[in-house]
Design an enzyme around this catalytic site. Sequence first.
Site, PDB file in Angstrom:
ATOM      1  N   SER A  35      50.273 -22.253   2.623  1.00 55.11           N
ATOM      2  CA  SER A  35      49.625 -22.930   1.498  1.00 55.11           C
ATOM      3  C   SER A  35      48.118 -22.657   1.479  1.00 55.11           C
ATOM      4  O   SER A  35      47.525 -22.285   2.495  1.00 55.11           O
ATOM      5  CB  SER A  35      49.863 -24.437   1.584  1.00 55.11           C
ATOM      6  OG  SER A  35      51.227 -24.711   1.776  1.00 55.11           O
TER       7      SER A  35
HETATM    8  N1  SAH Z   1      53.720 -25.915   5.629  1.00 52.48           N
HETATM    9  C1  SAH Z   1      53.786 -24.491   5.442  1.00 52.48           C
HETATM   10  C2  SAH Z   1      53.974 -24.116   3.985  1.00 52.48           C
HETATM   11  C3  SAH Z   1      55.198 -23.317   3.867  1.00 52.48           C
HETATM   12  S1  SAH Z   1      55.822 -22.933   2.284  1.00 52.48           S
HETATM   13  C4  SAH Z   1      52.580 -23.788   6.053  1.00 52.48           C
HETATM   14  O1  SAH Z   1      51.656 -24.467   6.495  1.00 52.48           O
HETATM   15  O2  SAH Z   1      52.592 -22.563   6.128  1.00 52.48           O
HETATM   16  C5  SAH Z   1      57.237 -23.985   2.217  1.00 52.48           C
HETATM   17  C6  SAH Z   1      58.312 -23.785   3.267  1.00 52.48           C
HETATM   18  O3  SAH Z   1      59.345 -24.717   2.940  1.00 52.48           O
HETATM   19  C7  SAH Z   1      58.958 -22.403   3.293  1.00 52.48           C
HETATM   20  O4  SAH Z   1      58.858 -21.888   4.584  1.00 52.48           O
HETATM   21  C8  SAH Z   1      60.404 -22.670   2.899  1.00 52.48           C
HETATM   22  O5  SAH Z   1      61.334 -21.833   3.566  1.00 52.48           O
HETATM   23  C9  SAH Z   1      60.570 -24.129   3.293  1.00 52.48           C
HETATM   24  N2  SAH Z   1      61.652 -24.839   2.599  1.00 52.48           N
HETATM   25  C10 SAH Z   1      61.978 -24.809   1.269  1.00 52.48           C
HETATM   26  N3  SAH Z   1      63.043 -25.600   1.020  1.00 52.48           N
HETATM   27  C11 SAH Z   1      63.402 -26.138   2.223  1.00 52.48           C
HETATM   28  C12 SAH Z   1      64.441 -27.027   2.625  1.00 52.48           C
HETATM   29  N4  SAH Z   1      65.328 -27.530   1.747  1.00 52.48           N
HETATM   30  N5  SAH Z   1      64.503 -27.358   3.932  1.00 52.48           N
HETATM   31  C13 SAH Z   1      63.622 -26.875   4.842  1.00 52.48           C
HETATM   32  N6  SAH Z   1      62.623 -26.023   4.522  1.00 52.48           N
HETATM   33  C14 SAH Z   1      62.521 -25.657   3.234  1.00 52.48           C
END
Ligand code: SAH
Length: 205
Positions: A62
């Site tokens: 993000s």
């Molecule tokens: N917090 C992260 C942001 C990652 S983007 C950081 O600091 O880098 C969002 C993430 O949510 C992705 O890796 C995606 O695979 C995950 N995601 C999306 N839907 C999900 C679900 N239902 N359960 C678990 N993870 C999920």
Amino acid sequence: MLNNVKVPEEFIRDIITPACGGDTRVVDAFRRTPRSKFIDEAMCRRPYVDDALPIGYGQTISKPSTVAFMTQALDVTSEHKVLEIGSGSGFQAAILSRLAKTVYTVERIPELYRRAMTIIRRMSITNVRFKIDDGNLGWDENAPYHRIIATAEARNLPSELTAQLADGGKMLIPLNGNIVLVTKEGDSIKKENIAPCSFVDFVCE
Ligand code: SAH
């Protein structure tokens, strides 16, 4: 070696400090957590600009200002158990680890789960627990959580997450273009839009 990388002062001054309203605990967490460690060098050489960046598998780390804003809004103390949905790169979990007692983070993509765990362990952070699962289910074994943060954008508020939120707890979740603050007092659940946002999708299987 890994823990000696310096986070640029302009990044802290121009991006992080304004985004978190000058919250010194949040600023300190960013100073101690080089974002460069969470980004694949082959993919991007600009860890300290205010952009979301690719981490593979169609996912992103993000924007730093969004991480700073949400971390401040989550209002975490050193007594708190925090659940994060969407480990992604692990950066948000690492930031939260500086403020919370324990961070529980759930990721649905096995490769990202492993990558985030490896980076965080290499940084000698010991209060983050990892799980591969569908985040819609939360992480029941350790509930209730004082704080919950989802970092993927959902269409609806997953009922398991509100169920696993402690009484008096707070949750932040991107819902249909807004970061929503969910608070729980007894049986009452309140929702408030606190900022517009754009995140990768929260996958519902
Ligand atoms: N917090 C992260 C942001 C990652 S983007 C950081 O600091 O880098 C969002 C993430 O949510 C992705 O890796 C995606 O695979 C995950 N995601 C999306 N839907 C999900 C679900 N239902 N359960 C678990 N993870 C999920």
